[in-house]
Design a protein around this motif. Structure first.
Motif, short mmCIF file in Angstrom:
data_model
loop_
_atom_site.label_atom_id
_atom_site.label_comp_id
_atom_site.label_asym_id
_atom_site.label_seq_id
_atom_site.Cartn_x
_atom_site.Cartn_y
_atom_site.Cartn_z
N PHE A 422 -42.28 25.35 19.08
CA PHE A 422 -41.37 24.71 20.04
C PHE A 422 -41.43 25.33 21.44
O PHE A 422 -40.91 24.73 22.39
CB PHE A 422 -39.94 24.77 19.51
CG PHE A 422 -39.77 23.99 18.23
CD1 PHE A 422 -39.68 22.61 18.25
CD2 PHE A 422 -39.74 24.63 17.00
CE1 PHE A 422 -39.54 21.88 17.08
CE2 PHE A 422 -39.59 23.92 15.82
CZ PHE A 422 -39.50 22.54 15.86
N THR A 430 -38.72 23.79 27.45
CA THR A 430 -39.96 24.19 26.79
C THR A 430 -40.92 24.77 27.81
O THR A 430 -41.08 24.24 28.92
CB THR A 430 -40.60 22.98 26.10
OG1 THR A 430 -39.66 22.44 25.18
CG2 THR A 430 -41.86 23.36 25.36
N THR A 474 -40.68 20.62 8.56
CA THR A 474 -39.86 19.55 9.13
C THR A 474 -38.64 20.07 9.89
O THR A 474 -37.88 19.28 10.45
CB THR A 474 -39.38 18.59 8.03
OG1 THR A 474 -38.57 19.31 7.09
CG2 THR A 474 -40.57 17.95 7.32
N ALA A 476 -36.12 21.66 12.67
CA ALA A 476 -35.98 21.76 14.12
C ALA A 476 -36.01 23.23 14.54
O ALA A 476 -35.93 24.14 13.71
CB ALA A 476 -34.68 21.10 14.56
N GLU A 477 -36.09 23.46 15.85
CA GLU A 477 -36.28 24.82 16.37
C GLU A 477 -35.19 25.77 15.88
O GLU A 477 -35.48 26.83 15.30
CB GLU A 477 -36.33 24.79 17.89
CG GLU A 477 -36.67 26.14 18.51
CD GLU A 477 -35.47 26.85 19.12
OE1 GLU A 477 -35.51 28.10 19.23
OE2 GLU A 477 -34.50 26.16 19.48
N ASP A 479 -33.08 25.43 13.45
CA ASP A 479 -33.07 25.49 11.98
C ASP A 479 -34.20 26.37 11.46
O ASP A 479 -34.03 27.12 10.49
CB ASP A 479 -33.19 24.08 11.40
CG ASP A 479 -31.97 23.23 11.69
OD1 ASP A 479 -30.87 23.80 11.85
OD2 ASP A 479 -32.11 22.00 11.78
#
Length: 498
Positions: A422, A430, A474, A476-477, A479
């Motif tokens: 990410f 980003t 799968t 997210a950043e 998580d």
């Protein structure tokens, strides 16, 4: 739940992940059957009898055990005793914090983790002395390539004070070596605690690159019962002749179980970004004569690598600036050595595909890109080579091997994966997203064999395994950074249960 130390025969009701899977199970729960330290079968849940010690995965995902391919183990473990300076924003603030700090049992104050490159004021001996007085005080840069000492510390260590109080490169490393060696048994206790915490994150192995004669240290720890982590330990040029005379070759085991093995010859060929000593093709801002330093000449590098290769040692070459990376790749090409370039933070466009062509592993630390983004955009603004080129390296055939360089960054493989995928943290935009990699590459790069080996599980694999609470491919950043390991095992033996 079986206790730590138990040997598991069946992991029940687990889920699989991995981009290179060949199994037919999809998201369905499976049982993973183990024997003699390996996976012997993967079958639908309850399709085969569950015999022996059963570990209920309760729907968790099973992945290969994780590795950190670059750790300064004792220095990292000793952080628990040292003052954290990572959030300090000026030299004056750092000095004031250290002045308020109680000395350790040996009478010294030690702080670690500061980054001075973007501070508004300069480090000076007068500033540190005024705040710390006669108590020997040491502030170790986050990159470990510089140490700021007060007069009392400099005199204690036998160095002549100058106006800054700053030691860089080899003198700084010598200070760290002395601090790290102050109490070996206490250091061993802290190493054990730190590696237990790493096992709780899913880590089954590390490459230990402490600047010491690591063979004796690991024999001592093994004799005391250490069994938490696989270890490959590095050797440095001053110990190369000793290692070869003792017949140590990369892969040789120190113990019957093969838990601790000889690793590579580690050669530091340039400095660092934060200390402004990484060897670069363009000068540093406002310092037209500073292109960094080559701490090992190309000729000496070739000699060292030739000597090591002839004795059966792989090579791990520290190269941060683009000039250092070019010389390191030249040396691999000229000597036929095997191994890695450590860090590879700034690489010339023409050199990126050479990693894959030469079979040189890119041992990189993705969290450094996030930690250093502001320094990179400022200090390396005029450089024309590519900083933190993860995707470009992988796309041209390099084997990525992730690590932390702990204590430079926290030993946390989930943070490394999140940074690699990410390219951000803490809600910031980003940074250079074109050099991010996909989650499958990041997961594979966090295992022993690196990104070339994939991350799917197959019968016959060694049962170095982790059960985690989410699918890392799968997540997210935030998580991914929050991933928890419910159990970690080496050859089916539980090293963490939680």
């Amino acid at each position: 739940m079986p206790p730590r130390g138990a040997t598991v025969d069946v992991i029940a009701d687990a889920r699989l992940t991995g981009a290179d899977r060949l199994d037919p199970f999809g998201d369905d729960p499976v049982d993973i059957h183990l024997a003699q330290g390996r996976i012997v079968d993967i079958a639908p849940s309850r399709a085969l009898p569950r015999r022996g010690e059963v570990l209920d995965a309760d729907g968790g995902w099973v992945i290969p055990g994780l590795w950190d391919h670059h750790v300064h183990t004792v220095q990292w473990a000793l952080v628990a005793q040292r003052v954290a300076l990572g959030g300090v924003r000026s030299a004056a603030e750092a000095a004031a914090i250290m002045g308020r700090t109680a000395p350790l049992a040996d009478g010294r104050r030690v702080g670690t983790g500061f980054r001075d490159a973007l501070w508004p004021d300069e480090m000076s001996l007068a500033t540190l002395d005024a705040a710390t007085g006669d108590v020997p005080t040491y502030l170790i840069n986050a990159d470990v390539h510089s140490v700021w000492l007060n007069t009392a510390a400099l005199r204690r260590e036998g160095f002549t004070p100058d106006d800054s109080g700053v030691l860089r490169e080899e003198p700084a490393f010598e200070i760290s070596r002395r601090l790290n060696a102050a109490d070996p048994l206490e250091g061993d206790r802290l190493v054990g605690d730190a590696l237990s915490a790493a096992a709780a994150r899913g880590v089954v192995g590390i490459v230990d690159l402490d600047m010491a004669w690591n063979a004796d240290a690991w024999r001592r720890r093994l004799s005391a019962g250490f069994d938490t982590t696989r270890v490959r330990f590095g050797i440095y040029p001053p110990q190369l002749d000793r290692a070869l005379s003792e017949g140590l070759a990369s892969g040789d085991a120190l113990d019957a179980a093969g838990l601790v093995r000889v690793g590579p010859l580690k050669i530091i060929t340039d400095g660092s970004l934060g200390t402004r000593t990484a060897a670069c093709s363009h000068a540093y801002p406002d310092d037209p004569h500073n292109h960094g330093v080559l701490t090992v000449t190309p000729e000496v590098l070739v000699d060292l690598m030739t000597h090591a290769t002839g004795g059966g040692l792989a090579c791990a070459v520290h190269a941060i600036g683009d000039v250092a990376n070019s010389h390191a790749l030249d040396a691999f090409a000229g000597t036929g050595a095997t191994g890695t370039i450590e860090h590879a933070q700034l690489v010339a466009h023409a050199d990126i595909p050479r990693f894959g062509r030469l079979g040189v592993g890119a041992s990189v630390q993705p969290e450094h890109a996030i930690d250093d983004r502001d320094m990179t955009d400022t200090i390396w603004a005029t450089q024309t080579s590519v900083p933190y080129a993860l995707r470009s390296l992988a796309a041209t055939g390099a084997n990525l091997l992730f690590g932390s360089d702990a204590p430079v960054a926290a030993l946390d493989p989930w943070a490394a994966m999140a940074a690699a995928v990410f390219r951000t943290r803490d809600g910031r935009p980003t940074w250079r997203p074109d050099e991010g990699v996909d989650a499958a590459t990041a997961l594979a790069a966090s295992t022993e064999g690196g990104s070339h080996t994939g991350s799917a599980l197959f019968p016959g694999d060694v049962a170095d395994l982790v059960i985690v609470d989410r699918d890392p491919l799968t997540a997210a950043e935030a998580d991914l950074r929050a991933t928890r390991a419910h159990a970690t095992m080496i050859e089916g033996r539980l090293t963490h249960v939680g």
